[in-house]
Write a protein that holds these residues in place. Structure first.
Motif, mmCIF file in Angstrom:
data_model
loop_
_atom_site.group_PDB
_atom_site.id
_atom_site.type_symbol
_atom_site.label_atom_id
_atom_site.label_comp_id
_atom_site.label_asym_id
_atom_site.label_seq_id
_atom_site.Cartn_x
_atom_site.Cartn_y
_atom_site.Cartn_z
ATOM 1 N N LEU A 260 0.600 34.758 84.040
ATOM 2 C CA LEU A 260 -0.542 34.056 83.250
ATOM 3 C C LEU A 260 -0.116 34.560 81.837
ATOM 4 N N ASN A 261 0.241 33.141 81.425
ATOM 5 C CA ASN A 261 0.743 33.400 79.646
ATOM 6 C C ASN A 261 -0.598 33.640 78.593
ATOM 7 N N VAL A 262 -1.021 34.281 77.893
ATOM 8 C CA VAL A 262 -1.863 34.978 77.617
ATOM 9 C C VAL A 262 -1.231 34.657 75.816
ATOM 10 N N GLY A 263 -2.404 33.815 75.144
ATOM 11 C CA GLY A 263 -1.894 33.477 73.817
ATOM 12 C C GLY A 263 -3.223 34.032 72.748
ATOM 13 N N SER A 264 -4.595 33.532 73.460
ATOM 14 C CA SER A 264 -5.118 33.818 71.471
ATOM 15 C C SER A 264 -6.659 34.556 72.921
ATOM 16 N N MET A 265 -7.472 35.650 72.810
ATOM 17 C CA MET A 265 -8.486 36.262 73.299
ATOM 18 C C MET A 265 -9.312 36.252 71.886
ATOM 19 N N ALA A 266 -10.356 35.006 71.695
ATOM 20 C CA ALA A 266 -11.082 35.678 69.859
ATOM 21 C C ALA A 266 -11.910 37.155 70.067
ATOM 22 N N HIS A 267 -12.030 37.323 68.627
ATOM 23 C CA HIS A 267 -12.892 38.734 68.581
ATOM 24 C C HIS A 267 -13.800 38.688 68.545
ATOM 25 N N SER A 268 -14.786 39.508 69.037
ATOM 26 C CA SER A 268 -16.698 39.515 68.826
ATOM 27 C C SER A 268 -16.526 40.812 68.489
ATOM 28 N N VAL A 272 -12.561 45.437 71.042
ATOM 29 C CA VAL A 272 -11.273 45.801 69.535
ATOM 30 C C VAL A 272 -9.878 44.694 69.935
ATOM 31 N N GLN A 273 -9.914 44.476 68.538
ATOM 32 C CA GLN A 273 -8.323 44.310 68.289
ATOM 33 C C GLN A 273 -6.700 45.010 67.961
ATOM 34 N N PRO A 274 -6.164 44.585 69.572
ATOM 35 C CA PRO A 274 -4.538 45.394 69.210
ATOM 36 C C PRO A 274 -3.585 45.291 68.225
ATOM 37 N N ASN A 275 -3.207 43.754 68.548
ATOM 38 C CA ASN A 275 -2.513 42.845 67.830
ATOM 39 C C ASN A 275 -3.518 41.625 66.832
ATOM 40 N N LYS A 276 -3.172 40.408 66.495
ATOM 41 C CA LYS A 276 -3.950 39.562 65.454
ATOM 42 C C LYS A 276 -3.748 38.612 66.499
ATOM 43 N N VAL A 277 -3.898 38.231 67.496
ATOM 44 C CA VAL A 277 -4.080 37.145 68.546
ATOM 45 C C VAL A 277 -5.315 37.298 69.724
ATOM 46 N N LEU A 278 -5.770 39.060 69.602
ATOM 47 C CA LEU A 278 -6.083 39.686 71.161
ATOM 48 C C LEU A 278 -7.106 40.960 70.514
ATOM 49 N N ALA A 279 -8.131 40.518 70.976
ATOM 50 C CA ALA A 279 -9.227 41.063 71.178
ATOM 51 C C ALA A 279 -9.995 41.417 72.740
ATOM 52 N N ILE A 314 0.221 46.580 74.710
ATOM 53 C CA ILE A 314 -1.252 46.482 74.552
ATOM 54 C C ILE A 314 -2.726 46.704 74.853
ATOM 55 N N LEU A 315 -2.478 47.085 76.382
ATOM 56 C CA LEU A 315 -3.578 47.236 77.458
ATOM 57 C C LEU A 315 -3.685 49.040 76.344
ATOM 58 N N LYS A 316 -3.026 49.379 76.027
ATOM 59 C CA LYS A 316 -3.511 50.955 76.533
ATOM 60 C C LYS A 316 -3.694 51.185 74.684
ATOM 61 N N LYS A 317 -3.419 50.257 73.950
ATOM 62 C CA LYS A 317 -3.277 50.107 72.916
ATOM 63 C C LYS A 317 -4.858 50.406 71.931
ATOM 64 N N ALA A 318 -5.264 49.102 73.256
ATOM 65 C CA ALA A 318 -6.799 48.734 73.465
ATOM 66 C C ALA A 318 -7.769 49.489 73.480
ATOM 67 N N GLN A 319 -7.003 50.249 75.344
ATOM 68 C CA GLN A 319 -7.908 51.816 75.534
ATOM 69 C C GLN A 319 -8.084 52.713 75.094
ATOM 70 N N ALA A 320 -7.492 52.618 74.592
ATOM 71 C CA ALA A 320 -7.215 54.162 73.379
ATOM 72 C C ALA A 320 -8.142 53.790 71.915
ATOM 73 N N ALA A 321 -8.365 52.421 71.742
ATOM 74 C CA ALA A 321 -9.619 52.093 70.797
ATOM 75 C C ALA A 321 -11.061 52.299 71.318
ATOM 76 N N ILE A 322 -10.914 51.465 72.274
ATOM 77 C CA ILE A 322 -12.149 52.128 73.272
ATOM 78 C C ILE A 322 -13.007 53.291 73.300
ATOM 79 N N ASP A 323 -11.235 54.506 73.997
ATOM 80 C CA ASP A 323 -12.268 55.536 74.544
ATOM 81 C C ASP A 323 -12.151 56.402 73.010
ATOM 82 N N GLN A 324 -12.010 55.948 71.320
ATOM 83 C CA GLN A 324 -12.051 56.558 70.630
ATOM 84 C C GLN A 324 -13.461 56.053 69.867
ATOM 85 N N ARG A 325 -14.720 55.416 70.366
ATOM 86 C CA ARG A 325 -15.305 55.163 68.990
ATOM 87 C C ARG A 325 -16.523 56.206 70.366
#
Length: 325
Positions: A260-268, A272-279, A314-325
Motif C-alpha cells: 500500500l502506498n500511503v500518500g495522504s491522510m487528512a487531519h481531523s 495526531v499528526q506525526p508528519n505534514k501529510v499523515l494524521a 511514523i506509527l510509533k510516533k503517532a502512538q506515543a502522541a496518542i498515549d500522552q493525551r
C-alpha cells in the motif's frame, strides 16, 4: 538525461517550476529563467547560458517557453545555432506540458523526441467545466463515472500497478505523477461513501487523465471485480482508498494487494499528526497493524520521486502522541 530550461516573462517560470515540484516531486537538471522588468535581452541571454551551463551532465536540452515570438523565445532561438541536433524548443508552457516533460524524460533520451510528444499532451490539458460549455464536437468528457465493465478486455484478472491510501483521492499528484509512472488503464476509487455521492463521482470522472478511465465502486463490488477471471486481462488498475479501513476491508475480501502506498491522510478532530501529510487516531493505528499482520507492506511517499519514509517510525510516533493525551 534531458535537461529542461523553463523561461518566461515575469516570475511565471519560477512559479510553474514550484508547481511541478509539488505534483511530480523535486527534479534534477531543471532550471527556471525569468525575464523581469528592467532586464535587457542580453541579460536574459546570459541567464539562459548560465542555466545551460548549470546542467553539464545533460546531453540534450529542452526549452519550455511561455510565448512564441516574445523575448524569451527570441533569445533562446539565438542560442540554438549549432545545437539543433541536441536542443529543442516548445512554446505555450503550461503545467500539463511540464509534468509530461518530466515523465517523458524517464523513457526518452532526446529533447526533440520529447518536444514532439508534448504537443498533444499540453493541448489535452485544456478542458472546459461544466462540459456543456464546449462545442459538441469537442465535448469528449464523460458526464458521469463510466461503468467498470465498459470496454472489457481479454480473459484474465486485473494487474494492480498501485494501491494508494489518499484522503484526497484523485488529485494532481495521482492524475499526473503516479499515472505517468505506473501507466494504468483504469483508476478505480474504492469507497462506499464516494460511490453514493453523485457530485464526487462526477468530479473524479472529470479529473481522470487523458486516455485513462476513472471509476468509483463500492468495496464489495471491487472484491467481486478482483475475482473476475474473464474480463480484465491486460487491464492495469490503480486503486485509490480514502481510508486505511477501506483498504483493509478490500484486502480481507480478497483484493490481492501486497503493498500500500500511503500518500495522504487528512487531519481531523481527535487525530495526531506525526508528519505534514499523515494524521492518525487509534482506529487508524490498529488498522495499519491489522494490515501489517496480513503481510501488507507500506510505501510512504507523496510522489514517485520522493524517498520512502519509515512507516514503523511514523506509527510509533503517532502512538506515543496518542498515549500522552
Amino acid at each position: 538525461m534531458v535537461g529542461i530550461v523553463l523561461t518566461s516573462h515575469g516570475q511565471f517560470a519560477q512559479g510553474i517550476l514550484q508547481s511541478g515540484s509539488m505534483i511530480f516531486g523535486e527534479q534534477e537538471n531543471v532550471q527556471a529563467v525569468t525575464f523581469l522588468p528592467g532586464d535587457s535581452p542580453s541579460d536574459l541571454q546570459q541567464h539562459l547560458q548560465a542555466a545551460v551551463a548549470a546542467m553539464p551532465e545533460a546531453e540534450s536540452i529542452l526549452f519550455l517557453v511561455d510565448l512564441w515570438g516574445g523575448t524569451p523565445f527570441n533569445q533562446v532561438s539565438t542560442l540554438m545555432d549549432g545545437h539543433e541536433d541536441q536542443w529543442a524548443v516548445v512554446t505555450g508552457l503550461n503545467l500539463p506540458m511540464l509534468i509530461e516533460a518530466y515523465a517523458s524524460r524517464l523513457s526518452m533520451q532526446k529533447a526533440a523526441e520529447i518536444a514532439v510528444h508534448l504537443i498533444g499532451e499540453s493541448q489535452g490539458g485544456i478542458r472546459l467545466y461544466p462540459e456543456n460549455l464546449a462545442p459538441e464536437k469537442e465535448n469528449t468528457s464523460e458526464p458521469t463515472t463510466p461503468a467498470i465493465n465498459a470496454n472489457i478486455g481479454a480473459p484474465g484478472k486485473f494487474t494492480y500497478v498501485l494501491a494508494r491510501i489518499d484522503s484526497r483521492l484523485l488529485h494532481g499528484q495521482v492524475a499526473t505523477a503516479w499515472t505517468k509512472t505506473t501507466k494504468p488503464t483504469r483508476i478505480i476509487v474504492v469507497s462506499d461513501a464516494v460511490a453514493q455521492d453523485k457530485l464526487r463521482k462526477n468530479l473524479i470522472a472529470q479529473a481522470a487523465p487523458v486516455g485513462v478511465k476513472a471509476h468509483v465502486v463500492p468495496i464489495k463490488q471491487m472484491i467481486k471485480l478482483a475475482q473476475d477471471e474473464e474480463h480484465f486481462g491486460g487491464q492495469r488498475a490503480l486503486l485509490l482508498f480514502e481510508t486505511p479501513q477501506d483498504a483493509l476491508r478490500a484486502i480481507q475480501g480478497g483484493v490481492p494487494i501486497q503493498t500500500l502506498n500511503v500518500g495522504s491522510m487528512a487531519h481531523s478532530a481527535g487525530k495526531v499528526q506525526p508528519n505534514k501529510v499523515l494524521a492518525f487516531d487509534q482506529n487508524d493505528l490498529d488498522t495499519f497493524q491489522e494490515l501489517a499482520d496480513l503481510g501488507v507492506k507500506f510505501d510512504v511517499r507523496k510522489v514517485p520521486n520522493d524517498s520512502p519514509d519509515n512507516m514503523d517510525a511514523i506509527l510509533k510516533k503517532a502512538q506515543a502522541a496518542i498515549d500522552q493525551r
